[in-house]
Design a protein around this motif. Structure first.
Motif, PDB file in Angstrom:
ATOM      1  N   GLN A 242      -9.290  -5.299 -14.060  1.00 42.81           N
ATOM      2  CA  GLN A 242      -8.016  -4.765 -13.624  1.00 42.81           C
ATOM      3  C   GLN A 242      -8.226  -3.412 -12.936  1.00 42.81           C
ATOM      4  OE1 GLN A 242      -5.239  -6.314 -13.670  1.00 42.81           O
ATOM      5  NE2 GLN A 242      -5.605  -7.989 -15.107  1.00 42.81           N
ATOM      6  N   VAL A 243      -7.432  -3.167 -11.898  1.00 42.25           N
ATOM      7  CA  VAL A 243      -7.504  -1.927 -11.144  1.00 42.25           C
ATOM      8  C   VAL A 243      -6.492  -0.928 -11.690  1.00 42.25           C
ATOM      9  CG1 VAL A 243      -7.280  -0.853  -8.880  1.00 42.25           C
ATOM     10  CG2 VAL A 243      -8.227  -3.158  -9.083  1.00 42.25           C
ATOM     11  N   GLN A 244      -6.924   0.304 -11.870  1.00 42.89           N
ATOM     12  CA  GLN A 244      -6.037   1.361 -12.327  1.00 42.89           C
ATOM     13  C   GLN A 244      -5.920   2.421 -11.237  1.00 42.89           C
ATOM     14  OE1 GLN A 244      -7.874   2.660 -16.023  1.00 42.89           O
ATOM     15  NE2 GLN A 244      -6.604   1.244 -17.198  1.00 42.89           N
ATOM     16  N   LEU A 245      -4.703   2.911 -11.014  1.00 37.77           N
ATOM     17  CA  LEU A 245      -4.454   3.922  -9.999  1.00 37.77           C
ATOM     18  C   LEU A 245      -3.574   5.024 -10.570  1.00 37.77           C
ATOM     19  CD1 LEU A 245      -3.696   0.819  -8.586  1.00 37.77           C
ATOM     20  CD2 LEU A 245      -4.370   2.191  -6.615  1.00 37.77           C
ATOM     21  N   VAL A 246      -3.888   6.268 -10.226  1.00 39.68           N
ATOM     22  CA  VAL A 246      -3.130   7.418 -10.707  1.00 39.68           C
ATOM     23  C   VAL A 246      -2.840   8.371  -9.559  1.00 39.68           C
ATOM     24  CG1 VAL A 246      -3.061   9.360 -12.292  1.00 39.68           C
ATOM     25  CG2 VAL A 246      -4.202   7.247 -12.976  1.00 39.68           C
ATOM     26  N   GLU A 247      -1.549   8.572  -9.256  1.00 38.72           N
ATOM     27  CA  GLU A 247      -1.141   9.471  -8.181  1.00 38.72           C
ATOM     28  C   GLU A 247      -0.989  10.909  -8.672  1.00 38.72           C
ATOM     29  OE1 GLU A 247       1.327   5.596  -7.569  1.00 38.72           O
ATOM     30  OE2 GLU A 247       0.693   6.867  -9.235  1.00 38.72           O
ATOM     31  N   SER A 248      -1.125  11.850  -7.749  1.00 39.64           N
ATOM     32  CA  SER A 248      -0.905  13.258  -8.036  1.00 39.64           C
ATOM     33  C   SER A 248      -0.628  13.983  -6.722  1.00 39.64           C
ATOM     34  CB  SER A 248      -2.119  13.878  -8.737  1.00 39.64           C
ATOM     35  OG  SER A 248      -3.263  13.847  -7.910  1.00 39.64           O
ATOM     36  N   GLY A 249      -0.165  15.218  -6.815  1.00 39.05           N
ATOM     37  CA  GLY A 249       0.063  16.019  -5.626  1.00 39.05           C
ATOM     38  C   GLY A 249       1.502  16.149  -5.180  1.00 39.05           C
ATOM     39  N   GLY A 250       2.415  15.473  -5.844  1.00 37.25           N
ATOM     40  CA  GLY A 250       3.819  15.565  -5.482  1.00 37.25           C
ATOM     41  C   GLY A 250       4.386  16.920  -5.869  1.00 37.25           C
ATOM     42  N   GLY A 251       5.585  17.203  -5.384  1.00 36.14           N
ATOM     43  CA  GLY A 251       6.221  18.462  -5.690  1.00 36.14           C
ATOM     44  C   GLY A 251       7.416  18.710  -4.807  1.00 36.14           C
TER      45      GLY A 251
ATOM     46  N   GLU B  98     -13.567  -2.122  -5.257  1.00 31.53           N
ATOM     47  CA  GLU B  98     -14.537  -1.714  -4.264  1.00 31.53           C
ATOM     48  C   GLU B  98     -13.745  -1.425  -3.001  1.00 31.53           C
ATOM     49  OE1 GLU B  98     -18.028  -2.136  -6.569  1.00 31.53           O
ATOM     50  OE2 GLU B  98     -17.762  -1.304  -4.569  1.00 31.53           O
ATOM     51  N   TYR B  99     -14.048  -0.335  -2.335  1.00 31.87           N
ATOM     52  CA  TYR B  99     -13.323   0.027  -1.118  1.00 31.87           C
ATOM     53  C   TYR B  99     -13.338  -1.082  -0.070  1.00 31.87           C
ATOM     54  CZ  TYR B  99     -12.072   4.921  -1.912  1.00 31.87           C
ATOM     55  OH  TYR B  99     -11.476   6.088  -2.356  1.00 31.87           O
ATOM     56  N   THR B 100     -14.419  -1.814  -0.013  1.00 34.23           N
ATOM     57  CA  THR B 100     -14.547  -2.866   0.989  1.00 34.23           C
ATOM     58  C   THR B 100     -13.852  -4.163   0.626  1.00 34.23           C
ATOM     59  OG1 THR B 100     -16.693  -3.517   0.041  1.00 34.23           O
ATOM     60  CG2 THR B 100     -16.723  -1.946   1.864  1.00 34.23           C
ATOM     61  N   SER B 101     -13.299  -4.241  -0.572  1.00 37.24           N
ATOM     62  CA  SER B 101     -12.678  -5.476  -1.044  1.00 37.24           C
ATOM     63  C   SER B 101     -11.165  -5.417  -1.196  1.00 37.24           C
ATOM     64  CB  SER B 101     -13.295  -5.885  -2.385  1.00 37.24           C
ATOM     65  OG  SER B 101     -14.694  -6.081  -2.269  1.00 37.24           O
ATOM     66  N   TYR B 102     -10.566  -4.255  -0.995  1.00 36.69           N
ATOM     67  CA  TYR B 102      -9.136  -4.088  -1.194  1.00 36.69           C
ATOM     68  C   TYR B 102      -8.398  -3.431  -0.036  1.00 36.69           C
ATOM     69  CZ  TYR B 102      -9.694  -5.366  -6.101  1.00 36.69           C
ATOM     70  OH  TYR B 102      -9.968  -6.039  -7.267  1.00 36.69           O
TER      71      TYR B 102
ATOM     72  N   ALA C  95      -2.748  -1.346  -4.697  1.00 40.57           N
ATOM     73  CA  ALA C  95      -3.894  -2.082  -4.192  1.00 40.57           C
ATOM     74  C   ALA C  95      -3.569  -3.563  -4.115  1.00 40.57           C
ATOM     75  CB  ALA C  95      -5.111  -1.855  -5.086  1.00 40.57           C
ATOM     76  N   ALA C  96      -4.121  -4.221  -3.126  1.00 41.53           N
ATOM     77  CA  ALA C  96      -3.900  -5.640  -2.908  1.00 41.53           C
ATOM     78  C   ALA C  96      -5.160  -6.284  -2.354  1.00 41.53           C
ATOM     79  CB  ALA C  96      -2.745  -5.835  -1.924  1.00 41.53           C
ATOM     80  N   PRO C  97      -5.222  -7.614  -2.352  1.00 48.08           N
ATOM     81  CA  PRO C  97      -6.373  -8.283  -1.744  1.00 48.08           C
ATOM     82  C   PRO C  97      -6.520  -7.813  -0.298  1.00 48.08           C
ATOM     83  CG  PRO C  97      -5.162  -9.848  -3.049  1.00 48.08           C
ATOM     84  CD  PRO C  97      -4.327  -8.595  -3.001  1.00 48.08           C
ATOM     85  N   LEU C  98      -7.734  -7.738   0.178  1.00 45.08           N
ATOM     86  CA  LEU C  98      -8.031  -7.229   1.505  1.00 45.08           C
ATOM     87  C   LEU C  98      -7.178  -7.853   2.611  1.00 45.08           C
ATOM     88  CD1 LEU C  98      -9.873  -5.331   3.129  1.00 45.08           C
ATOM     89  CD2 LEU C  98     -11.505  -7.220   3.297  1.00 45.08           C
ATOM     90  N   ARG C  99      -6.939  -9.136   2.527  1.00 41.83           N
ATOM     91  CA  ARG C  99      -6.175  -9.860   3.544  1.00 41.83           C
ATOM     92  C   ARG C  99      -4.771  -9.304   3.759  1.00 41.83           C
ATOM     93  NH1 ARG C  99      -5.466 -15.795   1.068  1.00 41.83           N
ATOM     94  NH2 ARG C  99      -4.153 -16.035   2.939  1.00 41.83           N
ATOM     95  N   VAL C 100      -4.202  -8.680   2.754  1.00 48.33           N
ATOM     96  CA  VAL C 100      -2.845  -8.156   2.832  1.00 48.33           C
ATOM     97  C   VAL C 100      -2.689  -7.101   3.924  1.00 48.33           C
ATOM     98  CG1 VAL C 100      -1.089  -6.808   1.597  1.00 48.33           C
ATOM     99  CG2 VAL C 100      -2.246  -8.699   0.450  1.00 48.33           C
TER     100      VAL C 100
ATOM    101  N   ARG D 202       5.784  -6.509  -2.665  1.00 47.99           N
ATOM    102  CA  ARG D 202       5.540  -7.711  -3.455  1.00 47.99           C
ATOM    103  C   ARG D 202       4.166  -8.310  -3.206  1.00 47.99           C
ATOM    104  NH1 ARG D 202       6.528 -12.006   0.085  1.00 47.99           N
ATOM    105  NH2 ARG D 202       7.948 -11.541   1.819  1.00 47.99           N
ATOM    106  N   ALA D 203       3.497  -7.886  -2.144  1.00 48.98           N
ATOM    107  CA  ALA D 203       2.169  -8.387  -1.828  1.00 48.98           C
ATOM    108  C   ALA D 203       1.068  -7.632  -2.582  1.00 48.98           C
ATOM    109  CB  ALA D 203       1.913  -8.296  -0.328  1.00 48.98           C
ATOM    110  N   PHE D 204       1.436  -6.514  -3.210  1.00 48.46           N
ATOM    111  CA  PHE D 204       0.465  -5.687  -3.914  1.00 48.46           C
ATOM    112  C   PHE D 204       0.477  -5.955  -5.411  1.00 48.46           C
ATOM    113  CE2 PHE D 204       0.698  -3.811   0.128  1.00 48.46           C
ATOM    114  CZ  PHE D 204      -0.452  -3.060   0.319  1.00 48.46           C
ATOM    115  N   THR D 205      -0.692  -6.082  -5.969  1.00 48.07           N
ATOM    116  CA  THR D 205      -0.855  -6.447  -7.367  1.00 48.07           C
ATOM    117  C   THR D 205      -0.925  -5.259  -8.319  1.00 48.07           C
ATOM    118  OG1 THR D 205      -2.097  -8.427  -6.686  1.00 48.07           O
ATOM    119  CG2 THR D 205      -2.263  -7.763  -8.998  1.00 48.07           C
ATOM    120  N   TYR D 206      -1.624  -4.219  -7.916  1.00 47.18           N
ATOM    121  CA  TYR D 206      -1.836  -3.058  -8.775  1.00 47.18           C
ATOM    122  C   TYR D 206      -1.087  -1.831  -8.283  1.00 47.18           C
ATOM    123  CZ  TYR D 206      -5.634  -6.192  -9.997  1.00 47.18           C
ATOM    124  OH  TYR D 206      -6.370  -7.298 -10.353  1.00 47.18           O
ATOM    125  N   TRP D 207      -0.484  -1.093  -9.226  1.00 49.25           N
ATOM    126  CA  TRP D 207       0.345   0.069  -8.900  1.00 49.25           C
ATOM    127  C   TRP D 207       0.055   1.276  -9.766  1.00 49.25           C
ATOM    128  CZ3 TRP D 207       3.889   0.087  -4.917  1.00 49.25           C
ATOM    129  CH2 TRP D 207       4.151  -1.165  -4.327  1.00 49.25           C
ATOM    130  N   GLY D 208       0.246   2.458  -9.189  1.00 46.02           N
ATOM    131  CA  GLY D 208       0.136   3.693  -9.928  1.00 46.02           C
ATOM    132  C   GLY D 208       1.480   4.017 -10.543  1.00 46.02           C
TER     133      GLY D 208
END
Length: 130
Positions: free
Chosen positions: A1-10, A28-32, A101-106, A115-121
């Motif tokens: 599973q992919v984990q994502l964490v955002e920061s920098g807002g304000g 992997e950067y080349t796969s998503y 993050a989503a499959p590269l094809r997206v 709705r095309a993205f599977t993983y969210w921060g």
């Protein structure tokens, strides 16, 4: 599973700038396909920008019309981090911003569809005042 964490807002004045970051683990950067989205309460989540790394090593980017020319998406492979540089901010840019993050094809077809993205921060709030 992919984990994502955002920061920098304000909070920032109209015309100002902010840089959002999204640290991710697993992919992997080349796969998503990585994307930035934003959403205000009661409104539909909209795509802001997306990026993927071509097999040649070059980055390919996409932008929503309202953001093109003001926002820049980028990534740092060594740090496993996605960025969104936002310049010339307007009050209408106020929203919760999410990375995903989503499959590269997206990236080639539905980069702007949440709705095309599977993983969210968890999101980071951006507030622009006049």
């Amino acid at each position: 599973q992919v984990q994502l964490v955002e920061s920098g807002g304000g909070s920032v004045q109209a015309g100002g700038s902010l840089r959002l970051s999204c640290a991710h683990s697993g992919p992997e950067y080349t796969s998503y396909c990585f994307g930035w989205f934003r959403q205000d309460p009661g409104k539909e989540r909209e795509g802001v920008a997306a990026i993927y790394t071509h097999y040649t090593g070059a980055n390919v980017t996409y932008y929503a019309d309202s953001m093109k020319g003001r926002f820049t998406i980028s990534q740092d492979n060594a740090k496993n981090t996605l960025y969104l540089q936002m310049n010339s901010l307007k009050p209408e840019d106020t929203a919760m911003y999410y990375c995903a993050a989503a499959p590269l094809r997206v990236c080639g077809t539905d980069w702007y569809l949440s709705r095309a993205f599977t993983y969210w921060g968890q999101g980071t709030q951006v507030t622009v005042s006049s």
